[in-house]
Design a protein around this motif. Structure first.
Motif, PDB file in Angstrom:
ATOM      1  N   UNK A 169       0.831  -1.197   0.000  1.00 50.93           N
ATOM      2  CA  UNK A 169       0.000   0.000   0.000  1.00 50.93           C
ATOM      3  C   UNK A 169       0.870   1.254   0.000  1.00 50.93           C
ATOM      4  N   UNK A 170       1.918   1.248   0.819  1.00 43.35           N
ATOM      5  CA  UNK A 170       2.845   2.382   0.859  1.00 43.35           C
ATOM      6  C   UNK A 170       3.517   2.589  -0.500  1.00 43.35           C
ATOM      7  N   UNK A 171       3.909   1.480  -1.138  1.00 40.79           N
ATOM      8  CA  UNK A 171       4.535   1.568  -2.462  1.00 40.79           C
ATOM      9  C   UNK A 171       3.575   2.209  -3.463  1.00 40.79           C
ATOM     10  N   UNK A 172       2.307   1.831  -3.380  1.00 37.15           N
ATOM     11  CA  UNK A 172       1.321   2.350  -4.318  1.00 37.15           C
ATOM     12  C   UNK A 172       1.049   3.833  -4.063  1.00 37.15           C
ATOM     13  N   UNK A 173       1.066   4.238  -2.802  1.00 34.78           N
ATOM     14  CA  UNK A 173       0.905   5.656  -2.504  1.00 34.78           C
ATOM     15  C   UNK A 173       2.027   6.457  -3.156  1.00 34.78           C
ATOM     16  N   UNK A 174       3.247   5.936  -3.051  1.00 34.41           N
ATOM     17  CA  UNK A 174       4.396   6.614  -3.636  1.00 34.41           C
ATOM     18  C   UNK A 174       4.256   6.696  -5.152  1.00 34.41           C
ATOM     19  N   UNK A 175       3.753   5.618  -5.762  1.00 35.87           N
ATOM     20  CA  UNK A 175       3.551   5.595  -7.206  1.00 35.87           C
ATOM     21  C   UNK A 175       2.512   6.642  -7.626  1.00 35.87           C
ATOM     22  N   UNK A 176       1.439   6.765  -6.831  1.00 36.96           N
ATOM     23  CA  UNK A 176       0.391   7.743  -7.142  1.00 36.96           C
ATOM     24  C   UNK A 176       0.949   9.166  -7.086  1.00 36.96           C
ATOM     25  N   UNK A 177       1.784   9.439  -6.100  1.00 34.23           N
ATOM     26  CA  UNK A 177       2.402  10.772  -6.007  1.00 34.23           C
ATOM     27  C   UNK A 177       3.258  11.070  -7.232  1.00 34.23           C
ATOM     28  N   UNK A 178       3.995  10.060  -7.697  1.00 35.93           N
ATOM     29  CA  UNK A 178       4.848  10.253  -8.878  1.00 35.93           C
ATOM     30  C   UNK A 178       3.996  10.513 -10.116  1.00 35.93           C
ATOM     31  N   UNK A 179       2.869   9.839 -10.216  1.00 28.98           N
ATOM     32  CA  UNK A 179       1.973  10.067 -11.347  1.00 28.98           C
ATOM     33  C   UNK A 179       1.462  11.508 -11.327  1.00 28.98           C
ATOM     34  N   UNK A 180       1.088  11.974 -10.137  1.00 28.52           N
ATOM     35  CA  UNK A 180       0.610  13.356 -10.014  1.00 28.52           C
ATOM     36  C   UNK A 180       1.707  14.334 -10.431  1.00 28.52           C
ATOM     37  N   UNK A 181       2.949  14.046 -10.019  1.00 28.18           N
ATOM     38  CA  UNK A 181       4.078  14.917 -10.379  1.00 28.18           C
ATOM     39  C   UNK A 181       4.301  14.950 -11.893  1.00 28.18           C
ATOM     40  N   UNK A 182       3.934  13.866 -12.572  1.00 26.74           N
ATOM     41  CA  UNK A 182       4.102  13.802 -14.030  1.00 26.74           C
ATOM     42  C   UNK A 182       2.963  14.507 -14.768  1.00 26.74           C
ATOM     43  N   UNK A 183       1.952  15.011 -14.001  1.00 26.86           N
ATOM     44  CA  UNK A 183       0.863  15.758 -14.615  1.00 26.86           C
ATOM     45  C   UNK A 183      -0.461  15.034 -14.691  1.00 26.86           C
ATOM     46  N   UNK A 184      -0.512  13.786 -14.197  1.00 23.96           N
ATOM     47  CA  UNK A 184      -1.761  13.020 -14.228  1.00 23.96           C
ATOM     48  C   UNK A 184      -2.653  13.455 -13.064  1.00 23.96           C
ATOM     49  N   UNK A 185      -3.928  13.681 -13.356  1.00 30.20           N
ATOM     50  CA  UNK A 185      -4.907  13.990 -12.320  1.00 30.20           C
ATOM     51  C   UNK A 185      -5.437  12.674 -11.754  1.00 30.20           C
ATOM     52  N   UNK A 186      -5.446  12.557 -10.425  1.00 27.44           N
ATOM     53  CA  UNK A 186      -5.844  11.312  -9.768  1.00 27.44           C
ATOM     54  C   UNK A 186      -7.150  11.523  -9.021  1.00 27.44           C
ATOM     55  N   UNK A 187      -8.134  10.659  -9.286  1.00 32.38           N
ATOM     56  CA  UNK A 187      -9.370  10.652  -8.500  1.00 32.38           C
ATOM     57  C   UNK A 187      -9.414   9.315  -7.777  1.00 32.38           C
ATOM     58  N   UNK A 188      -9.483   9.392  -6.454  1.00 29.53           N
ATOM     59  CA  UNK A 188      -9.329   8.221  -5.600  1.00 29.53           C
ATOM     60  C   UNK A 188     -10.596   7.997  -4.780  1.00 29.53           C
ATOM     61  N   UNK A 189     -11.108   6.786  -4.786  1.00 27.67           N
ATOM     62  CA  UNK A 189     -12.133   6.426  -3.805  1.00 27.67           C
ATOM     63  C   UNK A 189     -11.514   5.380  -2.897  1.00 27.67           C
TER      64      UNK A 189
END
Length: 307
Positions: A169-189
């Motif tokens: 889960x921690x690894x995936x959180x880190x991956x999501x942050x990197x995606x956001x930094x690359x310009x991807x908008x994240x919508x999370x439920x």
């Protein structure tokens, strides 16, 4: 700048169930937006409409400037969806299923890009493994790889860490942050409220088919959060002194603890005044500590409040 705009959206199913009641929502480009709500609140229906899976009854939705009904193909290519359920071909390899997903959106083959996705998701050493041979957490990573395969600018993560161990889960959180930094908008439920508290820039709360709150996470925590000061008393009290009635104090049943609750956004100078008044009343304490309400506490209070 809104990358997703939802206006006057409603959805009533053939059974007569009204899943959404006039939803208006703007999601900003490049943010991590957490959509929270109890089961049956309308989260999945809202996501399904934005992603073009379910048709709205009334209202409109645009994704990166494209109407999701009138310009479905262009809108859908902007969106990646990681559903809550794990749906993928058990007999395919990781590499094959990710490439296939890219092709579904008419994207030309790009082995270097697919390799980057698999490496970023720690799937590269599993690229030739069949899906059926992977653990649940790895299968969820494959779903994310498939959702990213066509280079979307918007990514929906519906319960992305359900059934995933703490480390993954921690690894995936880190991956999501990197995606956001690359310009991807994240919508999370998510049902893990601490996940939203950890990652989200803004919080939206949906209840009974209506958006009841949209707020920056930090502002929400300040506005609706509560703090508590707990005092361990030297000697037990039988009752709270009458002269302290202006303070919202609670006395423990055994008389050994006083609890002072105050708004997190309020000035904490009230604590100094309280401690001075306690001293004047001859009430001594031997220890104290403070605590602050979590996003989970705020969420529960919001969805339980009468609407």
């Amino acid at each position: 700048m809104a990358i997703i705009s939802v206006s006057g959206l409603t959805k009533t199913y053939a059974s007569g169930h009204q899943a959404l009641k006039t939803v208006d929502l703007d999601i900003r480009k490049g943010e991590i937006f957490a959509l929270l709500g109890p089961n049956g609140a309308g989260k999945t229906t809202l996501i399904s409409i934005i992603c073009g899976i379910v048709n709205p009854s009334t209202g409109s939705v645009t994704a990166d400037g494209h109407d999701v009904v009138k310009d479905y193909r262009a809108a859908r290519t902007k969106i990646g969806l990681v559903p809550q359920e794990l749906h993928t071909d058990a007999f395919e390899t990781v590499w094959a299923t990710t490439n296939f997903s890219r092709g579904l959106f008419g994207k030309a083959p790009n082995p270097a890009y697919v390799e980057k996705i698999l490496r970023d998701l720690s799937l590269w050493d599993k690229k030739d493994s069949k899906i059926m041979a992977l653990s649940g957490g790895m299968k969820r990573r494959v779903m994310i790889a498939k959702a990213l395969s066509h280079e979307p600018t918007i990514l929906f993560l519906d319960e992305p860490t359900a059934g995933v161990d703490v480390e993954l889960r921690r690894d995936m959180w880190e991956m999501v942050r990197k995606l956001r930094e690359s310009g991807v908008t994240i919508i999370l439920t998510t049902h893990y409220i601490e996940e939203a508290e950890e990652m989200a820039d803004r919080i939206g709360v949906i209840s009974k088919g209506e958006i009841i709150l949209v707020e920056d996470k930090d502002v929400l925590m300040r506005k609706l959060g509560k703090k508590q000061l707990t005092l361990q008393l030297q000697s037990p009290l039988e009752a709270i002194p009458a002269r302290l009635s202006e303070y919202p104090l609670e006395l423990a049943a055994d008389g050994h603890e006083l609890v002072y609750t105050f708004d997190a956004q309020a000035e904490e100078t009230g604590i100094a005044g309280l401690l001075r008044r306690l001293s004047e009343e001859g009430v001594d304490f031997k220890d104290l500590h403070t605590s602050q309400s979590s996003l989970e506490d705020i969420f529960v209070s919001l969805v339980r409040a009468p609407q």
